[in-house]
Design a protein around this motif. Structure first.
Motif, PDB file in Angstrom:
ATOM      1  N   ALA A 274      -5.601 -12.753  -6.176  1.00  0.00           N
ATOM      2  CA  ALA A 274      -4.200 -12.359  -6.195  1.00  0.00           C
ATOM      3  C   ALA A 274      -4.110 -10.837  -6.088  1.00  0.00           C
ATOM      4  O   ALA A 274      -4.838 -10.112  -6.773  1.00  0.00           O
ATOM      5  N   ILE A 275      -3.225 -10.346  -5.244  1.00  0.00           N
ATOM      6  CA  ILE A 275      -3.063  -8.916  -5.001  1.00  0.00           C
ATOM      7  C   ILE A 275      -1.664  -8.487  -5.437  1.00  0.00           C
ATOM      8  O   ILE A 275      -0.671  -9.145  -5.119  1.00  0.00           O
ATOM      9  N   THR A 276      -1.579  -7.368  -6.130  1.00  0.00           N
ATOM     10  CA  THR A 276      -0.281  -6.857  -6.575  1.00  0.00           C
ATOM     11  C   THR A 276       0.524  -6.344  -5.388  1.00  0.00           C
ATOM     12  O   THR A 276       0.015  -5.592  -4.543  1.00  0.00           O
ATOM     13  N   VAL A 277       1.789  -6.750  -5.328  1.00  0.00           N
ATOM     14  CA  VAL A 277       2.713  -6.272  -4.292  1.00  0.00           C
ATOM     15  C   VAL A 277       4.047  -5.920  -4.951  1.00  0.00           C
ATOM     16  O   VAL A 277       4.331  -6.318  -6.076  1.00  0.00           O
ATOM     17  N   GLU A 278       4.842  -5.146  -4.252  1.00  0.00           N
ATOM     18  CA  GLU A 278       6.238  -4.911  -4.641  1.00  0.00           C
ATOM     19  C   GLU A 278       7.154  -5.618  -3.662  1.00  0.00           C
ATOM     20  O   GLU A 278       6.889  -5.632  -2.453  1.00  0.00           O
ATOM     21  N   LEU A 279       8.239  -6.171  -4.171  1.00  0.00           N
ATOM     22  CA  LEU A 279       9.241  -6.807  -3.328  1.00  0.00           C
ATOM     23  C   LEU A 279      10.444  -5.882  -3.200  1.00  0.00           C
ATOM     24  O   LEU A 279      10.948  -5.351  -4.194  1.00  0.00           O
ATOM     25  N   TRP A 280      10.894  -5.706  -1.961  1.00  0.00           N
ATOM     26  CA  TRP A 280      12.052  -4.866  -1.663  1.00  0.00           C
ATOM     27  C   TRP A 280      13.032  -5.655  -0.797  1.00  0.00           C
ATOM     28  O   TRP A 280      12.604  -6.383   0.108  1.00  0.00           O
ATOM     29  N   ASP A 281      14.336  -5.509  -1.087  1.00  0.00           N
ATOM     30  CA  ASP A 281      15.379  -6.103  -0.248  1.00  0.00           C
ATOM     31  C   ASP A 281      15.902  -5.042   0.702  1.00  0.00           C
ATOM     32  O   ASP A 281      16.344  -3.965   0.272  1.00  0.00           O
ATOM     33  N   MET A 282      15.885  -5.363   1.994  1.00  0.00           N
ATOM     34  CA  MET A 282      16.287  -4.410   3.019  1.00  0.00           C
ATOM     35  C   MET A 282      17.433  -4.989   3.853  1.00  0.00           C
ATOM     36  O   MET A 282      17.439  -6.187   4.149  1.00  0.00           O
ATOM     37  N   PRO A 283      18.410  -4.170   4.235  1.00  0.00           N
ATOM     38  CA  PRO A 283      19.439  -4.659   5.149  1.00  0.00           C
ATOM     39  C   PRO A 283      18.815  -5.215   6.418  1.00  0.00           C
ATOM     40  O   PRO A 283      17.976  -4.566   7.054  1.00  0.00           O
TER      41      PRO A 283
ATOM     42  N   GLY B 171       0.789  -1.220   0.000  1.00  0.00           N
ATOM     43  CA  GLY B 171       0.000   0.000   0.000  1.00  0.00           C
ATOM     44  C   GLY B 171       0.823   1.273   0.000  1.00  0.00           C
ATOM     45  O   GLY B 171       1.462   1.620  -0.990  1.00  0.00           O
ATOM     46  N   ALA B 172       0.826   1.976   1.121  1.00  0.00           N
ATOM     47  CA  ALA B 172       1.458   3.298   1.195  1.00  0.00           C
ATOM     48  C   ALA B 172       2.971   3.248   1.071  1.00  0.00           C
ATOM     49  O   ALA B 172       3.621   4.292   0.948  1.00  0.00           O
ATOM     50  N   HIS B 173       3.560   2.031   1.088  1.00  0.00           N
ATOM     51  CA  HIS B 173       5.012   1.900   0.927  1.00  0.00           C
ATOM     52  C   HIS B 173       5.419   1.588  -0.517  1.00  0.00           C
ATOM     53  O   HIS B 173       6.608   1.454  -0.806  1.00  0.00           O
ATOM     54  N   LEU B 174       4.447   1.483  -1.428  1.00  0.00           N
ATOM     55  CA  LEU B 174       4.766   1.229  -2.822  1.00  0.00           C
ATOM     56  C   LEU B 174       5.564   2.392  -3.415  1.00  0.00           C
ATOM     57  O   LEU B 174       5.566   3.503  -2.883  1.00  0.00           O
ATOM     58  N   THR B 175       6.239   2.141  -4.519  1.00  0.00           N
ATOM     59  CA  THR B 175       7.019   3.177  -5.199  1.00  0.00           C
ATOM     60  C   THR B 175       6.155   4.414  -5.454  1.00  0.00           C
ATOM     61  O   THR B 175       5.017   4.306  -5.926  1.00  0.00           O
ATOM     62  N   ASP B 176       6.698   5.583  -5.104  1.00  0.00           N
ATOM     63  CA  ASP B 176       6.041   6.879  -5.291  1.00  0.00           C
ATOM     64  C   ASP B 176       4.856   7.094  -4.354  1.00  0.00           C
ATOM     65  O   ASP B 176       4.110   8.070  -4.508  1.00  0.00           O
ATOM     66  N   MET B 177       4.669   6.216  -3.384  1.00  0.00           N
ATOM     67  CA  MET B 177       3.615   6.406  -2.393  1.00  0.00           C
ATOM     68  C   MET B 177       4.184   7.131  -1.164  1.00  0.00           C
ATOM     69  O   MET B 177       5.405   7.208  -0.988  1.00  0.00           O
TER      70      MET B 177
ATOM     71  N   GLY C 248      -5.242  -4.561  -6.406  1.00  0.00           N
ATOM     72  CA  GLY C 248      -4.097  -3.867  -5.812  1.00  0.00           C
ATOM     73  C   GLY C 248      -4.447  -2.468  -5.389  1.00  0.00           C
ATOM     74  O   GLY C 248      -5.437  -1.875  -5.859  1.00  0.00           O
ATOM     75  N   TRP C 249      -3.649  -1.913  -4.494  1.00  0.00           N
ATOM     76  CA  TRP C 249      -3.903  -0.591  -3.933  1.00  0.00           C
ATOM     77  C   TRP C 249      -3.804   0.505  -4.985  1.00  0.00           C
ATOM     78  O   TRP C 249      -4.633   1.406  -5.036  1.00  0.00           O
ATOM     79  N   ARG C 250      -2.839   0.431  -5.869  1.00  0.00           N
ATOM     80  CA  ARG C 250      -2.659   1.470  -6.872  1.00  0.00           C
ATOM     81  C   ARG C 250      -3.845   1.509  -7.838  1.00  0.00           C
ATOM     82  O   ARG C 250      -4.332   2.573  -8.207  1.00  0.00           O
ATOM     83  N   ASN C 251      -4.324   0.343  -8.230  1.00  0.00           N
ATOM     84  CA  ASN C 251      -5.498   0.286  -9.113  1.00  0.00           C
ATOM     85  C   ASN C 251      -6.715   0.900  -8.444  1.00  0.00           C
ATOM     86  O   ASN C 251      -7.500   1.621  -9.078  1.00  0.00           O
ATOM     87  N   PHE C 252      -6.870   0.615  -7.144  1.00  0.00           N
ATOM     88  CA  PHE C 252      -8.003   1.176  -6.402  1.00  0.00           C
ATOM     89  C   PHE C 252      -7.923   2.700  -6.366  1.00  0.00           C
ATOM     90  O   PHE C 252      -8.917   3.395  -6.627  1.00  0.00           O
ATOM     91  N   LEU C 253      -6.743   3.244  -6.058  1.00  0.00           N
ATOM     92  CA  LEU C 253      -6.600   4.696  -5.970  1.00  0.00           C
ATOM     93  C   LEU C 253      -6.846   5.345  -7.323  1.00  0.00           C
ATOM     94  O   LEU C 253      -7.493   6.407  -7.410  1.00  0.00           O
ATOM     95  N   ASN C 254      -6.303   4.741  -8.382  1.00  0.00           N
ATOM     96  CA  ASN C 254      -6.502   5.303  -9.723  1.00  0.00           C
ATOM     97  C   ASN C 254      -7.981   5.338 -10.086  1.00  0.00           C
ATOM     98  O   ASN C 254      -8.486   6.322 -10.660  1.00  0.00           O
TER      99      ASN C 254
END
Length: 600
Positions: A528-537, A476-482, A586-592
């Motif tokens: 199925a819900i769209t997500v982004e994967l991020w690698d974090m230390p 959600g709010a942690h997606l790219t450009d969110m 997905g969250w971005r589709n909902f907001l759009n």
């Protein structure tokens, strides 16, 4: 059994399969070392070998990660019981204790087979300033090997040892790598202890690693990395920076202009390397390197020469006839600088370093030619200082700016001589540079040093990097450009890809949250819900979780491919009164869609 060109894996696999014992491989190796070979200043004898082998008794590769692996040590680094000369016989002494770097490797089971030649007192980038003789290039002896870590690079390139230790103040761990088709890792200052190293410029010196491939360099680095309280310049690793990776499309800056000093073959090889990196998917931009060039000039044209005088100036003053003329001429200039000069130089260094670090924030790394020319022995003899200055054009600034660097082979020149490129990034980016080197090797494999043997491809993420990262699915709010994406990027998290969860989740728009957030909940009737994967230390994951407000939390999320990662989930109580938006995927589709409705 012939061991020439073996990597760490080759050595360990042979021992693990019990095809040979260390004495059976190392005794003939040591016996075969040529007494007339200028790459060595000292070769161990059988008694010294047997003394080291005794440590391996009743042990195996399962006990010692570097069990029975031979390596060489630059002769300005102490090895207990062996002489240290810094390529000056009159300065020679027998070391009582090993340098911390050497001790860490021998405690892991590695075996020192000799000390290697260098430009005297580590003053030079040419590999010719030694009474033990100029070290010829491993591919073509008419050309220089590079310095000051000349012998250490050449014995790796010739396949005598799988890795060696050098030092790097102004490029000594990178220039010889570029000239001999091997890897040269110059770590962040203070990452490896320099206790037990004859200093060149103590505030800048680094122990460096030469290896045939980046994976071996990374393995050795993991054994060397440790805080040493007895070394005033040792630093505790900042894993929050060191573990971030550059992603599948790294942003690389190259110099907007380069003076090739008349070496057209070097220029042509560079243009090919840049084009191949573009074709591999990297984003290439140009950068004004004027601040880097100005900083580089401070090293030999300013007060840092006085630091070399602090190290060995008294010895040179007492025994000038025992010192190489060029080396003595450089270090003797240290008397020309006052304390005021030194402070003014440090102020200027800090200003330029700040400017360079600001420029580098716009990209993942810099890429430069390791050197702008490839001189012959005759070229250096004709102009020893001028050629040396040219070789340091893109190396001298790196330690002054507090950066890490990795020199790797690139496609060879049109005359079949080696050509090297160097990746540079801020301090503690060592692992990211290793991963970038592996990325480059995947696209442009190179051979083992001076041989034509194929070097096995390094994994895209060399061993030891993955276990320092944690993969997080954001929804959600942690997606790219969110609005909350900064909580990821500020922790050096790197975007991996966009994907979907397994088809058994529901997504809800939570009420009364700022900024607006969704809630993800497992439900076999969902989709199925769209997500982004991020690698974090991994070291920063705890502080990230601490910022997550109720009713959200981190749990296990199953992806469409069946794998499981950490990801955002919502407590059941938080879903009361929430709007089910699963149908949007997905969250971005909902907001759009919500914005479209609002604008109608």
């Amino acid at each position: 059994m012939r061991t020439s060109g073996w990597t760490l894996t080759d050595w360990l696999d042979t021992y693990t399969r019990q095809e040979a014992k260390p004495a059976e491989l190392l005794t003939p190796l040591v016996d075969a070392l040529d007494a007339s070979d200028p790459a060595w200043t000292y070769r161990i004898n059988r008694a010294e070998l047997n003394q080291q082998l005794a440590f391996l008794n009743d042990k195996s590769p399962a006990d010692l990660p570097l069990y029975g692996i031979p390596f060489a040590v630059k002769d300005n680094i102490d090895v207990a019981g062996l002489p240290t000369s810094a390529a000056c016989p009159a300065y020679r002494y027998d070391a009582r204790n090993s340098a911390t770097a050497v001790a860490r490797l021998t405690q892991a089971g590695a075996i020192v087979i000799g000390k290697t030649n260098l430009d005297q007192f580590a003053t030079g980038l040419v590999g010719t300033r030694s009474p033990y003789g100029a070290v010829p290039n491993s591919v073509n002896p008419d050309y220089i090997s590079g310095g000051s870590s000349s012998g250490s690079a050449v014995v790796v390139a010739r396949g005598l040892v799988p890795f060696s230790l050098g030092t790097d103040t102004a490029g000594s761990g990178r220039v010889p790598a570029g000239f001999n088709n091997i890897v040269g890792l110059k770590p962040t200052k203070g990452r490896f202890s320099t206790r037990g190293v004859v200093p060149a410029c103590r505030s800048l010196d680094c122990v460096s690693i030469f290896a045939l491939g980046v994976d071996d360099a990374a393995t050795v680095a993991r054994h060397l990395e440790a805080f040493d309280s007895a070394d005033a310049y040792s630093r505790k690793p900042q894993l929050s920076v060191q573990t971030h990776l550059f992603g599948s499309a790294p942003n690389i800056a190259i110099p907007e202009s380069i003076d090739w000093c008349g070496d057209d073959a070097q220029r042509e090889a560079w243009l090919i390397a840049v084009q191949q990196l573009k074709e591999a998917g990297a984003n290439i931009t140009t950068l004004d390197f004027t601040p880097m060039q100005n900083l580089a000039q401070l090293l030999y044209g300013g007060a840092w020469v006085a630091e070399r005088g602090a190290a060995v100036g008294d010895f040179i003053a007492q025994k000038p006839a025992e010192v190489n003329d060029v080396v003595g001429g450089i270090i003797s200039q240290s008397a020309n600088f006052t304390a005021i000069d030194v402070f003014n130089a440090e102020y200027r260094r800090a200003e330029l370093a700040q400017e360079i670090q600001s420029l580098m924030r716009e990209v993942d790394a810099l890429m430069v030619p390791t050197t702008v020319r490839f001189p012959t022995q005759a070229d250096v003899a004709a102009d020893p200082v001028g050629v040396n200055t040219q070789l340091g054009m893109f190396t001298n600034f790196v330690n002054l700016a507090d950066c890490a660097a990795l020199s790797v082979p690139a496609p060879k020149r049109s005359d079949a001589l080696p050509f090297g490129i160097t990746f540079i990034a801020p301090a503690w980016s060592d692992n990211a540079l290793i991963a970038l080197g592996a990325y480059w090797q995947q696209q442009q494999p190179w051979t083992k040093g001076a041989s034509e043997q194929t070097l096995p491809l390094t994994p895209a993420k060399p061993a030891g990097i993955d276990d320092q990262l944690i993969r997080v699915a954001v929804v959600g709010a942690h997606l790219t450009d969110m609005p909350l994406n900064h909580q990821l990027t500020s922790r050096s998290a790197r975007f991996v890809c966009e994907t979907n969860t397994a088809d058994r989740y529901r997504l809800y728009a939570l009420s009364n949250t700022q900024p607006p957030k969704p809630g993800l909940a497992r439900d076999d009737t969902g989709g199925a819900i769209t997500v982004e994967l991020w690698d974090m230390p991994l070291t920063l994951f705890g502080s990230f979780v601490a910022e997550i407000p109720a009713p959200l939390g981190i749990g296990n999320v199953t992806l469409a491919d069946g794998s499981t990662v950490k990801g955002f989930i919502c407590e059941p109580a938080g879903l009361k009164g929430a709007l089910d938006i699963t149908e949007y995927g997905g969250w971005r589709n909902f907001l759009n869609n919500k914005n479209k409705v609002a604008n109608q």
